[in-house]
Design an enzyme around this catalytic site. Structure first.
Site, PDB file in Angstrom:
ATOM      1  N   SER A 260       0.355  -0.990   0.086  1.00 44.95           N
ATOM      2  CA  SER A 260      -0.134  -0.155  -0.031  1.00 44.95           C
ATOM      3  C   SER A 260       1.370   1.248  -0.176  1.00 44.95           C
ATOM      4  O   SER A 260       1.556   1.076  -1.226  1.00 44.95           O
ATOM      5  CB  SER A 260      -0.619   0.253   0.787  1.00 44.95           C
ATOM      6  OG  SER A 260      -1.320   0.696   0.769  1.00 44.95           O
ATOM      7  N   HIS A 401      -7.751  -5.048   0.592  1.00 48.55           N
ATOM      8  CA  HIS A 401      -6.693  -4.942  -0.029  1.00 48.55           C
ATOM      9  C   HIS A 401      -5.496  -5.076   0.819  1.00 48.55           C
ATOM     10  O   HIS A 401      -6.118  -4.452   2.928  1.00 48.55           O
ATOM     11  CB  HIS A 401      -6.985  -3.487   0.569  1.00 48.55           C
ATOM     12  CG  HIS A 401      -6.218  -2.294   0.270  1.00 48.55           C
ATOM     13  ND1 HIS A 401      -4.883  -2.047  -0.902  1.00 48.55           N
ATOM     14  CD2 HIS A 401      -5.584  -1.887   1.483  1.00 48.55           C
ATOM     15  CE1 HIS A 401      -4.179  -1.180   0.023  1.00 48.55           C
ATOM     16  NE2 HIS A 401      -4.716  -0.960   0.836  1.00 48.55           N
TER      17      HIS A 401
HETATM   18  C1  GTR Z   1      -5.411   4.725   1.555  1.00 46.40           C
HETATM   19  C2  GTR Z   1      -4.713   5.818   0.941  1.00 46.40           C
HETATM   20  C3  GTR Z   1      -4.406   4.343  -0.336  1.00 46.40           C
HETATM   21  C4  GTR Z   1      -2.842   3.636  -0.010  1.00 46.40           C
HETATM   22  C5  GTR Z   1      -3.378   3.208   1.517  1.00 46.40           C
HETATM   23  C6  GTR Z   1      -2.283   1.903   2.771  1.00 46.40           C
HETATM   24  O1  GTR Z   1      -6.083   4.668   2.542  1.00 46.40           O
HETATM   25  O2  GTR Z   1      -5.916   6.097  -0.194  1.00 46.40           O
HETATM   26  O3  GTR Z   1      -3.790   5.280  -0.384  1.00 46.40           O
HETATM   27  O4  GTR Z   1      -2.048   3.923   0.781  1.00 46.40           O
HETATM   28  O5  GTR Z   1      -4.465   3.543   2.695  1.00 46.40           O
HETATM   29  O6  GTR Z   1      -1.450   2.848   2.765  1.00 46.40           O
HETATM   30  O7  GTR Z   1      -2.972   1.929   2.696  1.00 46.40           O
END
Ligand code: GTR
Length: 421
Positions: A260, A401
């Site tokens: 991420s 995610h």
């Molecule tokens: C989210 C963000 C993403 C991603 C994520 C993370 O809120 O919008 O770009 O980086 O966090 O790092 O878990």
């Protein structure tokens, strides 16, 4: 009064602009034109790997430095190393565990990065995975000997992290992401540190490494100077400096990885520092592997609004203005060539634009071809859970995610195929 009205109008306009709903509809993706990888700024066609390395790579790197991640304003190497702890029979006797503190001093300020290592016990120097963690070293493996981080970290109620401080409750809380035993059994070491040691993940520039470079009176980086992601990537390079001195580590086989926001960081670290042997980007999304000009899911406008500190000041001008971007993320992937790169997406993570993540690897492949290497050859992404392995590798996994066991299993295979060989 007039100034007040103007600022109210500006606030209203930016609200309209930035509160636009994210687009998840492929038919609503704007027509976009990607800048060409193989034509230099002076119009010269790039036909060979040497021309790429000599004439094209550097100009793309400078664009990313000045317009997106921000330049590192000066040099700073670690000034001291403290061995905090060492054990030669960790992980059921199969590994060495070492906890090291790297000190940095400048401008009468000091920071330190606490590095945790698990290295398989073998006679030969070992390849390693190097990645930053979000919540402290104590989360990566259930081992009571790991020091609990003191750094500012993001809250996580499941792991008992409130007030941005870790407690014992978070021990091993993210162990599934790192698979320490699996790595050790595969002959691969793990090296990690908490991103908050380098720069706390909050919208200010008063702590972490940034103030160490301020001139008198300066309170934040200049518009072309580093944001937080570039600072984290800088930290990875400093850990690399240290690993070059560790005799049990094969410094030619250090693979940088991240999930991420730390996946964006791994890509930038690997692009900017050619000592990394390979790069793995897990669900890195906007500002990572995903093409910005598709404006699918998270956009430059939304990321700059939610996390104004991640990128440099200059990047703000591309919010809702992707057409003006002189580069796109396929070029970030291409900067890694000819070193192998793995891009991974998750199906339920549409916010990160899985198709845009695939396409950047697909478009970057033409640079790998100059080196006689294969990457993503089809313009269409593969089926779910069907990895493509090449110098540019890719998979889209079912589910959310995260970095899951399926992802890690592919990364180990990829490193065995393309790094360890
Ligand atoms: C989210 C963000 C993403 C991603 C994520 C993370 O809120 O919008 O770009 O980086 O966090 O790092 O878990």
């Amino acid at each position: 009064m007039k100034a007040l009205i103007i600022s109210l109008i500006l606030v209203f306009l930016s609200f309209i602009l930035f509160s636009q709903e994210a687009n998840y509809d492929e038919s609503e993706v704007p027509d976009y034109k990607l800048p060409q990888l193989l034509v230099s700024k002076s119009g010269k066609e790039i036909k060979t790997k040497n021309q790429w390395l000599k004439d094209r790579r550097a100009e793309i790197l400078i664009d990313f430095q000045e317009e997106m991640f921000g330049r590192v304003p000066g040099e700073l190497k670690f000034s001291g190393i403290g061995l905090m702890e060492e054990n030669n029979s960790a992980v059921n006797g199969k590994a060495v565990r070492r906890q090291i503190r790297l000190f940095f001093n400048r401008n009468e300020k000091e920071i330190y990065i606490d590095v945790l290592m698990y290295l398989p016990k073998t006679p030969k120097p070992v390849p390693v995975f190097l990645g930053l963690n979000f919540l402290g070293n104590q989360t990566v493996y259930n081992d009571p000997e790991i020091y609990i981080t003191n750094s500012y970290i993001i809250n996580n109620s499941e792991l008992g992290i409130t007030e941005h401080k870790a407690t014992g409750q978070s021990r091993g809380g993210k162990a599934y992401r790192w698979g320490v035993e699996k790595l050790i059994n595969s002959g691969i070491g793990l090296v990690t540190a908490c991103c908050g040691d380098i720069d706390p993940d909050r919208d200010d520039f008063i702590d972490g490494v940034h103030p160490m470079f301020y001139k008198e009176g300066q309170t934040e980086p200049l518009p072309d100077e580093w944001g937080t992601i570039a600072a984290w990537a800088w930290g990875l390079s400093r850990i690399m400096d240290y690993l070059e001195t560790v005799k049990e580590v094969d410094s030619e086989k250090i693979v940088v990885l991240g999930h991420s926001r730390l996946g964006k960081t791994a890509l930038w670290a690997g692009a900017a520092d050619q000592r990394f042997a390979a790069v793995i980007s897990n669900d890195s999304g906007c500002g990572g592997a995903a093409l910005s000009k598709r404006a699918f899911g998270e956009t430059i406008g939304s990321i700059n609004q939610a996390f104004p500190h991640w990128f440099c000041g200059n990047f703000k001008k591309y919010g809702n203005n992707e057409a003006e971007l002189p580069f796109d993320q396929h070029m970030l992937i291409a900067l890694i060539a000819p070193r192998p790169v793995y891009i991974a997406s998750a199906f339920d993570d549409q916010w990160a634009d899985p198709k845009g993540e695939y396409l950047s690897g697909y478009y970057a492949t033409e640079v790998y071809r100059l080196f006689g290497l294969k990457g993503l050859e089809s313009p269409d992404p593969p089926q779910i859970n069907s990895p493509i392995m090449g110098s540019v590798s890719y998979h889209i996994r079912e589910g959310e995610h995260d970095l899951k066991e399926f992802d890690l299993d592919q990364y180990i295979k990829f490193v065995e195929l393309f790094v360890i060989k």
